[in-house]
Design a protein around this motif. Structure first.
Motif, PDB file in Angstrom:
ATOM      1  N   THR A 131      64.008  57.057  59.002  1.00 13.68           N
ATOM      2  CA  THR A 131      64.314  58.218  59.843  1.00 13.68           C
ATOM      3  C   THR A 131      63.081  59.079  60.032  1.00 13.68           C
ATOM      4  N   LEU A 132      62.323  59.266  58.982  1.00 10.72           N
ATOM      5  CA  LEU A 132      61.107  60.077  59.053  1.00 10.72           C
ATOM      6  C   LEU A 132      60.053  59.425  59.944  1.00 10.72           C
ATOM      7  N   THR A 133      59.898  58.107  59.837  1.00 14.63           N
ATOM      8  CA  THR A 133      58.930  57.387  60.655  1.00 14.63           C
ATOM      9  C   THR A 133      59.274  57.519  62.136  1.00 14.63           C
ATOM     10  N   ASP A 134      60.559  57.455  62.455  1.00 12.76           N
ATOM     11  CA  ASP A 134      60.996  57.600  63.846  1.00 12.76           C
ATOM     12  C   ASP A 134      60.736  59.004  64.378  1.00 12.76           C
ATOM     13  N   ALA A 135      60.698  60.008  63.484  1.00 14.49           N
ATOM     14  CA  ALA A 135      60.536  61.402  63.902  1.00 14.49           C
ATOM     15  C   ALA A 135      59.078  61.852  63.945  1.00 14.49           C
ATOM     16  N   THR A 136      58.149  61.013  63.505  1.00  9.48           N
ATOM     17  CA  THR A 136      56.737  61.405  63.465  1.00  9.48           C
ATOM     18  C   THR A 136      56.256  61.788  64.861  1.00  9.48           C
ATOM     19  N   THR A 137      55.680  62.997  64.976  1.00  7.13           N
ATOM     20  CA  THR A 137      55.311  63.539  66.280  1.00  7.13           C
ATOM     21  C   THR A 137      53.810  63.544  66.527  1.00  7.13           C
ATOM     22  N   ARG A 138      53.030  63.546  65.484  1.00 10.60           N
ATOM     23  CA  ARG A 138      51.563  63.638  65.567  1.00 10.60           C
ATOM     24  C   ARG A 138      51.113  64.900  66.316  1.00 10.60           C
ATOM     25  N   THR A 139      51.899  65.938  66.244  1.00  9.82           N
ATOM     26  CA  THR A 139      51.500  67.233  66.801  1.00  9.82           C
ATOM     27  C   THR A 139      51.462  68.233  65.663  1.00  9.82           C
ATOM     28  N   GLN A 140      50.829  69.337  65.896  1.00  7.57           N
ATOM     29  CA  GLN A 140      50.707  70.371  64.858  1.00  7.57           C
ATOM     30  C   GLN A 140      52.096  70.899  64.502  1.00  7.57           C
ATOM     31  N   THR A 141      52.551  70.590  63.313  1.00  7.21           N
ATOM     32  CA  THR A 141      53.857  71.013  62.816  1.00  7.21           C
ATOM     33  C   THR A 141      53.641  71.827  61.558  1.00  7.21           C
ATOM     34  N   ARG A 142      54.381  72.921  61.434  1.00  5.78           N
ATOM     35  CA  ARG A 142      54.298  73.693  60.191  1.00  5.78           C
ATOM     36  C   ARG A 142      55.700  73.990  59.696  1.00  5.78           C
ATOM     37  N   LEU A 143      55.803  74.141  58.420  1.00  5.77           N
ATOM     38  CA  LEU A 143      57.091  74.379  57.773  1.00  5.77           C
ATOM     39  C   LEU A 143      57.506  75.823  57.952  1.00  5.77           C
ATOM     40  N   GLY A 144      58.727  76.020  58.402  1.00  4.40           N
ATOM     41  CA  GLY A 144      59.292  77.368  58.500  1.00  4.40           C
ATOM     42  C   GLY A 144      60.067  77.679  57.229  1.00  4.40           C
ATOM     43  N   ARG A 145      61.096  78.455  57.360  1.00  2.00           N
ATOM     44  CA  ARG A 145      61.930  78.784  56.197  1.00  2.00           C
ATOM     45  C   ARG A 145      62.810  77.602  55.836  1.00  2.00           C
ATOM     46  N   TYR A 146      63.113  77.513  54.563  1.00  2.25           N
ATOM     47  CA  TYR A 146      64.005  76.452  54.116  1.00  2.25           C
ATOM     48  C   TYR A 146      64.863  76.962  52.967  1.00  2.25           C
ATOM     49  N   ARG A 147      65.966  76.285  52.762  1.00  2.00           N
ATOM     50  CA  ARG A 147      66.901  76.618  51.684  1.00  2.00           C
ATOM     51  C   ARG A 147      67.157  75.376  50.853  1.00  2.00           C
ATOM     52  N   LEU A 148      67.322  75.581  49.574  1.00  2.00           N
ATOM     53  CA  LEU A 148      67.640  74.517  48.642  1.00  2.00           C
ATOM     54  C   LEU A 148      68.965  74.872  47.987  1.00  2.00           C
ATOM     55  N   CYS A 149      69.910  73.957  48.014  1.00  2.00           N
ATOM     56  CA  CYS A 149      71.228  74.196  47.416  1.00  2.00           C
ATOM     57  C   CYS A 149      71.549  73.035  46.479  1.00  2.00           C
ATOM     58  N   HIS A 150      71.726  73.335  45.198  1.00  2.00           N
ATOM     59  CA  HIS A 150      72.120  72.296  44.237  1.00  2.00           C
ATOM     60  C   HIS A 150      73.623  72.100  44.352  1.00  2.00           C
ATOM     61  N   VAL A 151      74.040  70.917  44.748  1.00  2.00           N
ATOM     62  CA  VAL A 151      75.466  70.632  44.880  1.00  2.00           C
ATOM     63  C   VAL A 151      76.031  70.015  43.605  1.00  2.00           C
ATOM     64  N   SER A 152      75.158  69.528  42.756  1.00  2.00           N
ATOM     65  CA  SER A 152      75.532  69.033  41.434  1.00  2.00           C
ATOM     66  C   SER A 152      74.250  68.991  40.604  1.00  2.00           C
ATOM     67  N   PRO A 153      74.350  68.717  39.311  1.00  2.00           N
ATOM     68  CA  PRO A 153      73.119  68.659  38.510  1.00  2.00           C
ATOM     69  C   PRO A 153      72.143  67.575  38.970  1.00  2.00           C
ATOM     70  N   ASP A 154      72.655  66.558  39.646  1.00  2.00           N
ATOM     71  CA  ASP A 154      71.804  65.450  40.059  1.00  2.00           C
ATOM     72  C   ASP A 154      71.664  65.313  41.567  1.00  2.00           C
ATOM     73  N   ALA A 155      72.042  66.341  42.326  1.00  2.00           N
ATOM     74  CA  ALA A 155      71.921  66.262  43.785  1.00  2.00           C
ATOM     75  C   ALA A 155      71.683  67.649  44.360  1.00  2.00           C
ATOM     76  N   ALA A 156      70.888  67.682  45.430  1.00  2.00           N
ATOM     77  CA  ALA A 156      70.600  68.946  46.109  1.00  2.00           C
ATOM     78  C   ALA A 156      70.468  68.664  47.597  1.00  2.00           C
ATOM     79  N   GLU A 157      70.654  69.708  48.388  1.00  2.00           N
ATOM     80  CA  GLU A 157      70.495  69.589  49.826  1.00  2.00           C
ATOM     81  C   GLU A 157      69.479  70.607  50.302  1.00  2.00           C
ATOM     82  N   LEU A 158      68.638  70.184  51.223  1.00  2.00           N
ATOM     83  CA  LEU A 158      67.609  71.033  51.811  1.00  2.00           C
ATOM     84  C   LEU A 158      67.918  71.204  53.293  1.00  2.00           C
TER      85      LEU A 158
END
Length: 126
Positions: A66-93
């Motif tokens: 999925t990431l390879t298909d989304a590669t844009t080769r343009t200037q991209t920067r990270l905006g705000r993000y959230r991290l949510c732990h849904v269990s001790p062994d899993a999280a969602e970003l």
């Protein structure tokens, strides 16, 4: 000692009562999740500065495709993000990626496999 103080000191209990303490969490041998461990290499890959195969240690083959298909080769920067732990062994970003002409949202799922974290799902929304 004056008699009034002697009486007060004799009425104090001999032992002190300990306040209940909160139970401490058992120490874990697992490393904590650091979202930057996934997000900074992800942005470098989207910018074209890092080949996607370098992420094979932290991204599952499905997420890497999925990431390879989304590669844009343009200037991209990270905006705000959230991290949510849904269990001790899993999280969602979830967050935003700022590109030259638009802002795109992303969603990812990260799961602990053994002692390491791996990105199992990655979606870049239009």
């Amino acid at each position: 000692m004056p008699p009034q103080l002697r009486t007060l000191s004799s009425t104090r209990p001999a032992t002190t009562q300990q306040l209940p303490t909160e139970p401490s969490a058992p120490p874990t041998a697992h490393s904590p999740l650091d979202a930057r461990h996934f997000l900074f290499p992800l942005v470098e890959t989207l910018n074209g500065r890092r080949p996607p195969r370098q992420l094979s240690g932290t991204f599952t083959p499905h997420a890497l495709t999925t990431l390879t298909d989304a590669t844009t080769r343009t200037q991209t920067r990270l905006g705000r993000y959230r991290l949510c732990h849904v269990s001790p062994d899993a999280a969602e970003l979830a967050g935003t990626l700022h590109m030259p002409t638009k802002v795109r949202a992303f969603a990812a799922r990260v799961e602990r496999q053994g002692s390491r974290w791996h990105c199992t799902e990655f979606h870049l929304l239009p």
